[in-house]
Design a protein around this motif. Structure first.
Motif, PDB file in Angstrom:
ATOM      1  N   LYS A 157       0.860  -1.171   0.000  1.00 57.92           N
ATOM      2  CA  LYS A 157       0.000   0.000   0.000  1.00 57.92           C
ATOM      3  C   LYS A 157       0.901   1.228   0.000  1.00 57.92           C
ATOM      4  O   LYS A 157       1.640   1.467   0.942  1.00 57.92           O
ATOM      5  N   ASP A 158       0.878   1.999  -1.090  1.00 56.72           N
ATOM      6  CA  ASP A 158       1.706   3.194  -1.161  1.00 56.72           C
ATOM      7  C   ASP A 158       1.278   4.204  -0.101  1.00 56.72           C
ATOM      8  O   ASP A 158       0.090   4.387   0.174  1.00 56.72           O
ATOM      9  N   ARG A 159       2.272   4.866   0.488  1.00 55.07           N
ATOM     10  CA  ARG A 159       2.009   5.870   1.512  1.00 55.07           C
ATOM     11  C   ARG A 159       2.601   7.197   1.060  1.00 55.07           C
ATOM     12  O   ARG A 159       3.712   7.254   0.531  1.00 55.07           O
ATOM     13  N   TYR A 160       1.852   8.283   1.253  1.00 52.34           N
ATOM     14  CA  TYR A 160       2.205   9.594   0.735  1.00 52.34           C
ATOM     15  C   TYR A 160       2.616  10.516   1.886  1.00 52.34           C
ATOM     16  O   TYR A 160       1.876  10.681   2.870  1.00 52.34           O
ATOM     17  N   TYR A 161       3.797  11.123   1.739  1.00 48.76           N
ATOM     18  CA  TYR A 161       4.329  11.993   2.788  1.00 48.76           C
ATOM     19  C   TYR A 161       4.680  13.372   2.215  1.00 48.76           C
ATOM     20  O   TYR A 161       4.942  13.513   1.008  1.00 48.76           O
ATOM     21  N   ILE A 162       4.708  14.353   3.088  1.00 45.71           N
ATOM     22  CA  ILE A 162       5.157  15.694   2.715  1.00 45.71           C
ATOM     23  C   ILE A 162       6.671  15.752   2.873  1.00 45.71           C
ATOM     24  O   ILE A 162       7.200  15.507   3.961  1.00 45.71           O
ATOM     25  N   GLY A 163       7.366  16.064   1.780  1.00 46.63           N
ATOM     26  CA  GLY A 163       8.824  16.085   1.804  1.00 46.63           C
ATOM     27  C   GLY A 163       9.406  17.464   2.011  1.00 46.63           C
ATOM     28  O   GLY A 163      10.526  17.607   2.503  1.00 46.63           O
ATOM     29  N   ARG A 164       8.677  18.512   1.620  1.00 45.26           N
ATOM     30  CA  ARG A 164       9.198  19.867   1.736  1.00 45.26           C
ATOM     31  C   ARG A 164       8.040  20.836   1.739  1.00 45.26           C
ATOM     32  O   ARG A 164       7.020  20.618   1.088  1.00 45.26           O
ATOM     33  N   ILE A 165       8.174  21.943   2.471  1.00 44.29           N
ATOM     34  CA  ILE A 165       7.181  23.009   2.495  1.00 44.29           C
ATOM     35  C   ILE A 165       7.897  24.337   2.287  1.00 44.29           C
ATOM     36  O   ILE A 165       8.869  24.646   2.982  1.00 44.29           O
ATOM     37  N   GLU A 166       7.444  25.126   1.329  1.00 42.13           N
ATOM     38  CA  GLU A 166       8.073  26.411   1.043  1.00 42.13           C
ATOM     39  C   GLU A 166       7.647  27.462   2.063  1.00 42.13           C
ATOM     40  O   GLU A 166       6.484  27.523   2.470  1.00 42.13           O
ATOM     41  N   ILE A 167       8.599  28.283   2.439  1.00 42.84           N
ATOM     42  CA  ILE A 167       8.348  29.336   3.421  1.00 42.84           C
ATOM     43  C   ILE A 167       7.334  30.337   2.873  1.00 42.84           C
ATOM     44  O   ILE A 167       7.433  30.786   1.725  1.00 42.84           O
ATOM     45  N   GLY A 168       6.342  30.685   3.695  1.00 37.94           N
ATOM     46  CA  GLY A 168       5.334  31.664   3.308  1.00 37.94           C
ATOM     47  C   GLY A 168       4.282  31.139   2.358  1.00 37.94           C
ATOM     48  O   GLY A 168       3.464  31.908   1.842  1.00 37.94           O
ATOM     49  N   SER A 169       4.261  29.841   2.104  1.00 36.34           N
ATOM     50  CA  SER A 169       3.320  29.250   1.149  1.00 36.34           C
ATOM     51  C   SER A 169       1.991  28.921   1.832  1.00 36.34           C
ATOM     52  O   SER A 169       1.890  28.895   3.065  1.00 36.34           O
ATOM     53  N   PRO A 170       0.926  28.645   1.059  1.00 38.40           N
ATOM     54  CA  PRO A 170      -0.340  28.218   1.638  1.00 38.40           C
ATOM     55  C   PRO A 170      -0.202  26.997   2.540  1.00 38.40           C
ATOM     56  O   PRO A 170      -0.889  26.894   3.555  1.00 38.40           O
ATOM     57  N   ALA A 171       0.683  26.065   2.191  1.00 38.88           N
ATOM     58  CA  ALA A 171       0.865  24.868   3.017  1.00 38.88           C
ATOM     59  C   ALA A 171       1.410  25.234   4.389  1.00 38.88           C
ATOM     60  O   ALA A 171       0.971  24.692   5.415  1.00 38.88           O
ATOM     61  N   GLU A 172       2.378  26.158   4.441  1.00 46.30           N
ATOM     62  CA  GLU A 172       2.912  26.586   5.731  1.00 46.30           C
ATOM     63  C   GLU A 172       1.854  27.332   6.528  1.00 46.30           C
ATOM     64  O   GLU A 172       1.692  27.113   7.739  1.00 46.30           O
ATOM     65  N   GLU A 173       1.105  28.206   5.867  1.00 42.87           N
ATOM     66  CA  GLU A 173       0.050  28.962   6.550  1.00 42.87           C
ATOM     67  C   GLU A 173      -1.040  28.050   7.095  1.00 42.87           C
ATOM     68  O   GLU A 173      -1.658  28.347   8.124  1.00 42.87           O
ATOM     69  N   ALA A 174      -1.270  26.927   6.413  1.00 44.24           N
ATOM     70  CA  ALA A 174      -2.302  25.989   6.874  1.00 44.24           C
ATOM     71  C   ALA A 174      -1.822  25.126   8.036  1.00 44.24           C
ATOM     72  O   ALA A 174      -2.621  24.404   8.640  1.00 44.24           O
ATOM     73  N   GLY A 175      -0.529  25.161   8.347  1.00 44.13           N
ATOM     74  CA  GLY A 175      -0.006  24.396   9.473  1.00 44.13           C
ATOM     75  C   GLY A 175       0.489  23.010   9.122  1.00 44.13           C
ATOM     76  O   GLY A 175       0.800  22.220  10.026  1.00 44.13           O
ATOM     77  N   LEU A 176       0.586  22.701   7.821  1.00 46.55           N
ATOM     78  CA  LEU A 176       1.150  21.411   7.431  1.00 46.55           C
ATOM     79  C   LEU A 176       2.642  21.384   7.730  1.00 46.55           C
ATOM     80  O   LEU A 176       3.303  22.432   7.763  1.00 46.55           O
ATOM     81  N   GLN A 177       3.195  20.175   7.943  1.00 39.98           N
ATOM     82  CA  GLN A 177       4.592  20.043   8.324  1.00 39.98           C
ATOM     83  C   GLN A 177       5.266  18.929   7.521  1.00 39.98           C
ATOM     84  O   GLN A 177       4.609  17.985   7.064  1.00 39.98           O
ATOM     85  N   VAL A 178       6.591  19.072   7.364  1.00 36.56           N
ATOM     86  CA  VAL A 178       7.383  18.018   6.750  1.00 36.56           C
ATOM     87  C   VAL A 178       7.218  16.722   7.545  1.00 36.56           C
ATOM     88  O   VAL A 178       7.171  16.747   8.779  1.00 36.56           O
ATOM     89  N   ASN A 179       7.093  15.609   6.842  1.00 37.77           N
ATOM     90  CA  ASN A 179       6.902  14.258   7.386  1.00 37.77           C
ATOM     91  C   ASN A 179       5.459  13.940   7.746  1.00 37.77           C
ATOM     92  O   ASN A 179       5.156  12.810   8.152  1.00 37.77           O
TER      93      ASN A 179
END
Length: 420
Positions: free
Chosen positions: A346-368
């Motif tokens: 079963k493939d598993r999907y992870y966050i490898g990088r988040i750009e500074i000031g991006s929507p992902a960072e603002e939403a509170g997502l984190q590496v790993n």
């Protein structure tokens, strides 16, 4: 710690592919480009095979020394065949092989590779013997996890120099035919030059700041990007008024930093593309020495995919035939995160990088963070390519991202934003 190390490596692999497959494997101390060619047996002169297209990159089945098939990237941006899967070091007879330190375009320690010609490769019904091959002792690219499909290596010059090669990005069909097959390529013809086993073309771009500029570009279909502009008059290429900072690639031994912006126009024969997403890497004065020629940048597959493309290395031409009437739009990722896959039952999907000031960072997502669902649909219903396209789909689009952080489950609202 294992996931942290892997996520950094996958991050680099994504940058490598989206920022221009910056793989300067010239092997100055290795053998030059030889005359070996792929050949059909008997009277066959032509063959068509399907390919898999992932993130604009072409994946074809290749047999190595009678075993396979193995998934290889088909890439005009490389000369020697490259094997990235280190298990080949155990399975091939490498008694006469040479181990070298490979110096690349980046920063960091050199990487060791084994150079050998004790390899027979076969694609479709075409075979080549004693193909010069580089086998890395360490898989620094992690292409399999980035693309979501097992990748064993990269095939370039020796295939393209053996045939006229037609790539239909619309039907995912690769057709290759011998030079005496008397098949007339269709489309607009553009002259190319082959240097160091790689194709280059001369064309014109326009920027809002500089107007029309003649440029020389590497044709790099092994890169997901539309365009990269690196230098002008032996100096860094001037940046447009609006850019964002970005990691644009990774060389053999390090990350390449720079900016992402847009070029107003690029002309290719009778075709013109507007508002083209463009990477601007930090200037490296040593690149032209490593490549053996000067150039201003590179043309990638996010432009080529709009055509049926025929490469004729021996005839010194590339032919472009538009595959639809769509007006191309070039969009950068609108989330600021990148996703990689840990493959398994079963493939598993992870966050490898988040750009500074991006929507992902603002939403509170984190590496790993492990992504398990999007808009209440499990990620098992998606391929990695689908998720990547979803993250650059539309400015203002909202996505509910379900993630696991350690043992805790979170649901995060991510609002996509066009940043360039």
């Amino acid at each position: 710690m294992m996931i942290q190390r892997l996520s950094r490596k996958i991050s680099y692999a994504k940058l490598l592919l989206t920022g221009g497959f910056i793989l300067y494997l010239l092997f100055a101390i290795a053998s030059p480009i030889y005359a070996q060619r792929f050949e059909f047996s008997g009277s066959r002169k032509k063959q068509s095979i399907p390919f898999v297209l992932v993130k604009n990159l072409i994946i074809v089945p290749v047999y190595i020394n009678g075993k396979g098939p193995y998934n290889f990237l088909l890439d005009t941006g490389v000369a020697q065949m490259i094997i990235t899967d280190t298990t080949f070091l155990e399975n091939l007879d490498l008694k006469k092989a040479q181990t070298v330190k490979v110096q690349g375009y980046g920063f960091g320690d050199n990487i060791e590779a084994v150079l050998t010609r004790n390899v027979t490769a076969k694609i479709g019904k075409a075979t080549i013997r004693n193909i010069p091959t580089a086998i890395f002792k360490k898989d620094i690219f992690d292409l399999s996890n980035y693309l979501g499909i097992k990748i064993y290596g990269i095939l370039g010059y020796y295939f393209f120099n053996s045939f006229s090669v037609k790539i239909n990005y619309y039907t995912n069909k690769l057709t290759f035919y011998t030079h005496d097959a008397k098949i007339e390529p269709k489309g607009t013809s553009i002259p190319i030059q082959i240097t160091g086993g790689k194709p280059y073309l001369s064309t014109q771009i326009k920027t809002d700041e500089l107007g029309d500029i003649p440029v020389d570009l590497l044709i790099d279909n092994g890169s997901s990007h539309p365009l990269m502009m690196e230098s002008l008059h032996d100096k860094p290429f001037p940046l447009p008024a609006k850019t964002i900072s970005a990691n644009l690639g990774v060389g053999i031994n390090g990350i390449i930093n720079g900016s992402m912006g847009r070029v107003a126009e690029i002309k290719l024969g009778t075709y013109t593309f507007k508002e083209v997403l463009t990477g601007f890497p930090e200037y490296n004065i040593g690149r032209s020495t490593m490549e053996g020629r000067t150039r201003n940048g590179s043309l990638g597959s996010d432009i080529l995919r709009h055509f049926v493309v025929t490469f004729d290395y021996t005839g010194g031409s590339i032919y472009l035939k538009k595959n639809n009437n769509e007006v191309p739009k070039f969009e950068h990722d609108m989330s600021g995160l990148e996703i990689y896959v840990l493959q398994g039952i079963k493939d598993r999907y992870y966050i490898g990088r988040i750009e500074i000031g991006s929507p992902a960072e603002e939403a509170g997502l984190q590496v790993n963070d492990e992504i398990t669902a999007i808009n209440f649909a499990s990620v098992i219903h998606y391929k990695l390519n689908d998720l990547t396209e979803m993250l650059k789909e539309r400015n203002g689009k909202q996505l509910l991202i379900e993630i696991y952080r350690g043992n805790d489950k979170h649901v995060v609202l991510l609002r996509l934003k066009k940043r360039i």
